[in-house]
Structures are given as C-alpha cells and as structure tokens.
Design a protein around this motif. Structure first.
Motif, PDB file in Angstrom:
ATOM      1  N   GLU A  47      24.327  45.009  34.707  1.00  0.00           N
ATOM      2  CA  GLU A  47      24.193  44.444  33.365  1.00  0.00           C
ATOM      3  C   GLU A  47      25.056  43.215  33.114  1.00  0.00           C
ATOM      4  O   GLU A  47      24.989  42.628  32.037  1.00  0.00           O
ATOM      5  CB  GLU A  47      24.516  45.527  32.337  1.00  0.00           C
ATOM      6  N   LEU A  48      25.868  42.801  34.086  1.00  0.00           N
ATOM      7  CA  LEU A  48      26.769  41.667  33.882  1.00  0.00           C
ATOM      8  C   LEU A  48      25.970  40.379  33.733  1.00  0.00           C
ATOM      9  O   LEU A  48      25.195  40.009  34.611  1.00  0.00           O
ATOM     10  CB  LEU A  48      27.759  41.531  35.035  1.00  0.00           C
ATOM     11  N   VAL A  49      26.141  39.702  32.594  1.00  0.00           N
ATOM     12  CA  VAL A  49      25.412  38.482  32.283  1.00  0.00           C
ATOM     13  C   VAL A  49      26.335  37.272  32.338  1.00  0.00           C
ATOM     14  O   VAL A  49      25.956  36.221  32.856  1.00  0.00           O
ATOM     15  CB  VAL A  49      24.745  38.591  30.888  1.00  0.00           C
ATOM     16  N   PHE A  50      27.563  37.401  31.810  1.00  0.00           N
ATOM     17  CA  PHE A  50      28.504  36.285  31.753  1.00  0.00           C
ATOM     18  C   PHE A  50      29.813  36.668  32.433  1.00  0.00           C
ATOM     19  O   PHE A  50      30.425  37.679  32.097  1.00  0.00           O
ATOM     20  CB  PHE A  50      28.811  35.899  30.299  1.00  0.00           C
ATOM     21  N   LEU A  51      30.251  35.811  33.366  1.00  0.00           N
ATOM     22  CA  LEU A  51      31.543  35.966  34.028  1.00  0.00           C
ATOM     23  C   LEU A  51      32.281  34.646  33.896  1.00  0.00           C
ATOM     24  O   LEU A  51      31.895  33.637  34.491  1.00  0.00           O
ATOM     25  CB  LEU A  51      31.365  36.337  35.501  1.00  0.00           C
ATOM     26  N   ILE A  52      33.333  34.630  33.073  1.00  0.00           N
ATOM     27  CA  ILE A  52      34.052  33.407  32.758  1.00  0.00           C
ATOM     28  C   ILE A  52      35.509  33.582  33.198  1.00  0.00           C
ATOM     29  O   ILE A  52      36.264  34.354  32.593  1.00  0.00           O
ATOM     30  CB  ILE A  52      34.007  33.086  31.248  1.00  0.00           C
ATOM     31  N   LEU A  53      35.906  32.851  34.260  1.00  0.00           N
ATOM     32  CA  LEU A  53      37.255  32.965  34.819  1.00  0.00           C
ATOM     33  C   LEU A  53      37.928  31.598  34.947  1.00  0.00           C
ATOM     34  O   LEU A  53      38.871  31.436  35.717  1.00  0.00           O
ATOM     35  CB  LEU A  53      37.187  33.615  36.212  1.00  0.00           C
ATOM     36  N   SER A  54      37.478  30.612  34.223  1.00  0.00           N
ATOM     37  CA  SER A  54      37.997  29.250  34.347  1.00  0.00           C
ATOM     38  C   SER A  54      39.467  29.149  33.979  1.00  0.00           C
ATOM     39  O   SER A  54      39.995  29.938  33.194  1.00  0.00           O
ATOM     40  CB  SER A  54      37.193  28.312  33.448  1.00  0.00           C
ATOM     41  N   SER A  55      40.121  28.156  34.585  1.00  0.00           N
ATOM     42  CA  SER A  55      41.511  27.796  34.270  1.00  0.00           C
ATOM     43  C   SER A  55      42.493  28.943  34.486  1.00  0.00           C
ATOM     44  O   SER A  55      43.201  29.375  33.581  1.00  0.00           O
ATOM     45  CB  SER A  55      41.616  27.251  32.852  1.00  0.00           C
ATOM     46  N   ASN A  56      42.526  29.421  35.713  1.00  0.00           N
ATOM     47  CA  ASN A  56      43.506  30.400  36.172  1.00  0.00           C
ATOM     48  C   ASN A  56      44.075  29.886  37.487  1.00  0.00           C
ATOM     49  O   ASN A  56      43.956  28.694  37.782  1.00  0.00           O
ATOM     50  CB  ASN A  56      42.841  31.775  36.359  1.00  0.00           C
ATOM     51  N   ASN A  57      44.674  30.744  38.271  1.00  0.00           N
ATOM     52  CA  ASN A  57      45.217  30.380  39.579  1.00  0.00           C
ATOM     53  C   ASN A  57      44.573  31.218  40.677  1.00  0.00           C
ATOM     54  O   ASN A  57      45.232  31.633  41.625  1.00  0.00           O
ATOM     55  CB  ASN A  57      46.744  30.582  39.592  1.00  0.00           C
ATOM     56  N   LEU A  58      43.289  31.477  40.543  1.00  0.00           N
ATOM     57  CA  LEU A  58      42.568  32.323  41.487  1.00  0.00           C
ATOM     58  C   LEU A  58      42.323  31.570  42.792  1.00  0.00           C
ATOM     59  O   LEU A  58      42.107  30.354  42.780  1.00  0.00           O
ATOM     60  CB  LEU A  58      41.258  32.800  40.869  1.00  0.00           C
ATOM     61  N   THR A  59      42.356  32.287  43.914  1.00  0.00           N
ATOM     62  CA  THR A  59      42.270  31.665  45.236  1.00  0.00           C
ATOM     63  C   THR A  59      41.250  32.367  46.117  1.00  0.00           C
ATOM     64  O   THR A  59      40.694  33.393  45.743  1.00  0.00           O
ATOM     65  CB  THR A  59      43.638  31.721  45.941  1.00  0.00           C
ATOM     66  N   GLY A  60      41.075  31.804  47.313  1.00  0.00           N
ATOM     67  CA  GLY A  60      40.211  32.404  48.319  1.00  0.00           C
ATOM     68  C   GLY A  60      38.769  31.989  48.142  1.00  0.00           C
ATOM     69  O   GLY A  60      38.425  31.192  47.262  1.00  0.00           O
ATOM     70  N   PRO A  61      37.896  32.553  48.971  1.00  0.00           N
ATOM     71  CA  PRO A  61      36.479  32.205  48.886  1.00  0.00           C
ATOM     72  C   PRO A  61      35.779  32.975  47.767  1.00  0.00           C
ATOM     73  O   PRO A  61      36.297  33.963  47.259  1.00  0.00           O
ATOM     74  CB  PRO A  61      35.940  32.638  50.252  1.00  0.00           C
ATOM     75  N   LEU A  62      34.616  32.495  47.392  1.00  0.00           N
ATOM     76  CA  LEU A  62      33.714  33.245  46.519  1.00  0.00           C
ATOM     77  C   LEU A  62      32.675  33.859  47.453  1.00  0.00           C
ATOM     78  O   LEU A  62      31.738  33.184  47.874  1.00  0.00           O
ATOM     79  CB  LEU A  62      33.043  32.324  45.498  1.00  0.00           C
ATOM     80  N   PRO A  63      32.847  35.127  47.823  1.00  0.00           N
ATOM     81  CA  PRO A  63      31.962  35.734  48.821  1.00  0.00           C
ATOM     82  C   PRO A  63      30.529  35.881  48.317  1.00  0.00           C
ATOM     83  O   PRO A  63      30.301  36.045  47.117  1.00  0.00           O
ATOM     84  CB  PRO A  63      32.592  37.109  49.065  1.00  0.00           C
ATOM     85  N   SER A  84      38.248  28.287  47.476  1.00  0.00           N
ATOM     86  CA  SER A  84      38.007  27.434  48.639  1.00  0.00           C
ATOM     87  C   SER A  84      36.907  28.038  49.497  1.00  0.00           C
ATOM     88  O   SER A  84      36.353  29.078  49.160  1.00  0.00           O
ATOM     89  CB  SER A  84      39.300  27.304  49.448  1.00  0.00           C
ATOM     90  N   GLY A  85      36.622  27.375  50.604  1.00  0.00           N
ATOM     91  CA  GLY A  85      35.592  27.845  51.516  1.00  0.00           C
ATOM     92  C   GLY A  85      34.256  27.210  51.189  1.00  0.00           C
ATOM     93  O   GLY A  85      34.173  26.215  50.487  1.00  0.00           O
ATOM     94  N   VAL A  86      33.205  27.816  51.706  1.00  0.00           N
ATOM     95  CA  VAL A  86      31.851  27.309  51.513  1.00  0.00           C
ATOM     96  C   VAL A  86      31.149  28.164  50.463  1.00  0.00           C
ATOM     97  O   VAL A  86      31.227  29.384  50.500  1.00  0.00           O
ATOM     98  CB  VAL A  86      31.063  27.356  52.842  1.00  0.00           C
ATOM     99  N   LEU A  87      30.478  27.522  49.530  1.00  0.00           N
ATOM    100  CA  LEU A  87      29.663  28.252  48.560  1.00  0.00           C
ATOM    101  C   LEU A  87      28.374  28.683  49.253  1.00  0.00           C
ATOM    102  O   LEU A  87      27.687  27.863  49.853  1.00  0.00           O
ATOM    103  CB  LEU A  87      29.310  27.373  47.360  1.00  0.00           C
ATOM    104  N   ASP A  88      28.045  29.950  49.150  1.00  0.00           N
ATOM    105  CA  ASP A  88      26.845  30.486  49.766  1.00  0.00           C
ATOM    106  C   ASP A  88      25.614  30.133  48.930  1.00  0.00           C
ATOM    107  O   ASP A  88      25.705  29.969  47.706  1.00  0.00           O
ATOM    108  CB  ASP A  88      26.976  32.009  49.875  1.00  0.00           C
ATOM    109  N   GLU A  89      24.467  30.044  49.600  1.00  0.00           N
ATOM    110  CA  GLU A  89      23.205  29.739  48.912  1.00  0.00           C
ATOM    111  C   GLU A  89      22.863  30.762  47.829  1.00  0.00           C
ATOM    112  O   GLU A  89      22.077  30.485  46.929  1.00  0.00           O
ATOM    113  CB  GLU A  89      22.063  29.650  49.920  1.00  0.00           C
ATOM    114  N   SER A  90      23.443  31.961  47.889  1.00  0.00           N
ATOM    115  CA  SER A  90      23.168  32.974  46.864  1.00  0.00           C
ATOM    116  C   SER A  90      23.575  32.492  45.476  1.00  0.00           C
ATOM    117  O   SER A  90      23.040  32.953  44.475  1.00  0.00           O
ATOM    118  CB  SER A  90      23.865  34.290  47.198  1.00  0.00           C
ATOM    119  N   PHE A  91      24.485  31.526  45.391  1.00  0.00           N
ATOM    120  CA  PHE A  91      24.904  30.995  44.096  1.00  0.00           C
ATOM    121  C   PHE A  91      23.798  30.185  43.424  1.00  0.00           C
ATOM    122  O   PHE A  91      23.852  29.910  42.236  1.00  0.00           O
ATOM    123  CB  PHE A  91      26.181  30.164  44.236  1.00  0.00           C
ATOM    124  N   CYS A  92      22.775  29.812  44.177  1.00  0.00           N
ATOM    125  CA  CYS A  92      21.640  29.079  43.602  1.00  0.00           C
ATOM    126  C   CYS A  92      20.869  29.927  42.600  1.00  0.00           C
ATOM    127  O   CYS A  92      20.148  29.401  41.757  1.00  0.00           O
ATOM    128  CB  CYS A  92      20.704  28.601  44.702  1.00  0.00           C
TER     129      CYS A  92
END
Length: 161
Positions: A47-63, A84-92
């Motif tokens: 059911e997750l529609v909105f995920l807002i995590l802007s302007s923090n100090n989060l690190t690592g890849p977005l798997p 960091s890392g490569v954004l996967d095509e699933s983000f499309c």
C-alpha cells in the motif's frame, strides 16, 4: 497505521522498520543516516504510495528490491542525501522520482530520457564525460516531455527530464 510524518524534526540515527500496511512515510529534512534497511528490501509494502526521504545523510545504493517491494508506489523523493551506485531500471516504474543531489554512477537509467517526472543529478566523473551527457536531440520525440541540461558548480551535470 496509514501515514508516518517525521519531517523537520532534526532526527538522527538510521531509518526505522516500517509496518507492511504503511501508505505514506515522510522523514525529510532530518539528520537520518545509514543505508536503506534490509527490511525495506525484503518485505512487500503493498500500500505504500509516497516515500519522502529528502535532505538527510542517507548513504549506500538504492537496491532494485527497494522499488520492487513497493507495489503501489507513486513517488520516491530521496534528493540531497549521499546515495551512490547505479540506479536500476526498476526505478523507471516510479511515476515521480527525485534523486537530485546524490552520487550516482553512470550510465543513467534509460527512462530518464523520456520519463516525464524523472529528476536526476550526476556528479561529474570520468564516465560522465561521454556516457551520461545527453543532448536534446537524443531524447525521443514526445510532445509532453522534455530534457533540460543544467551545469552547477556543486553537482556537475543535472538532467531534468
């Protein structure tokens, strides 16, 4: 629990585990750090529609599993962190994706050449000299979509598609 709003609270520590029934999680403008929790990549959030995590100090890849588990996601905003890392095509598959101000590797995900709401900034690196610089002529012709290249001193080349 349908929504959690923790924005603008100067919170520190890492991201919390979330209930599977969450619809909206907003934790922008804090001092959260660390990587995306394992639970977020191994548990479906239907059911997750909105995920807002802007302007923090989060690190690592977005798997890739990060998006794959968000079955109804409409918007992901993770701008101005240290991902960091490569954004996967699933983000499309995300209708509104904001990842400006992170350190992603080239090449950019292919949908950034035609995705109406894709906003990506890439730090200038050797691979970006050739591989990531798109010109307007390389964007597929679609009336409602456009690409703007913006050079900034802090972030190198910004692609707003």
């Amino acid at each position: 629990l349908a929504s959690i709003g923790l924005d603008n609270n100067l919170l520190t520590n890492s991201l919390p585990a979330l209930p599977a029934s969450i619809r909206s999680f907003v934790a922008s403008n804090n001092r959260l750090s660390g990587k995306i929790p394992e639970q977020w990549t191994s548990t479906p959030f239907p059911e997750l529609v909105f995920l807002i995590l802007s302007s923090n100090n989060l690190t690592g890849p977005l798997p890739p599993a990060f998006v794959d588990n968000f079955l109804s996601i409409v918007a992901i905003q993770v701008a101005h962190n240290h991902f960091s890392g490569v954004l996967d095509e699933s983000f499309c598959a995300v209708q509104s994706l904001d990842v400006v101000g992170n350190v992603f590797d080239c090449p950019l995900i292919s949908c950034c050449s035609y995705h109406a709401s894709c906003i990506v900034t890439v730090l200038k690196r050797t691979c970006c000299e050739d591989a990531c610089v798109l010109s307007v002529s390389e964007v597929p012709a679609k009336e409602e979509r456009s690409l703007v290249l913006v050079g900034t001193a802090d972030f190198g080349i910004g692609l707003f598609c």
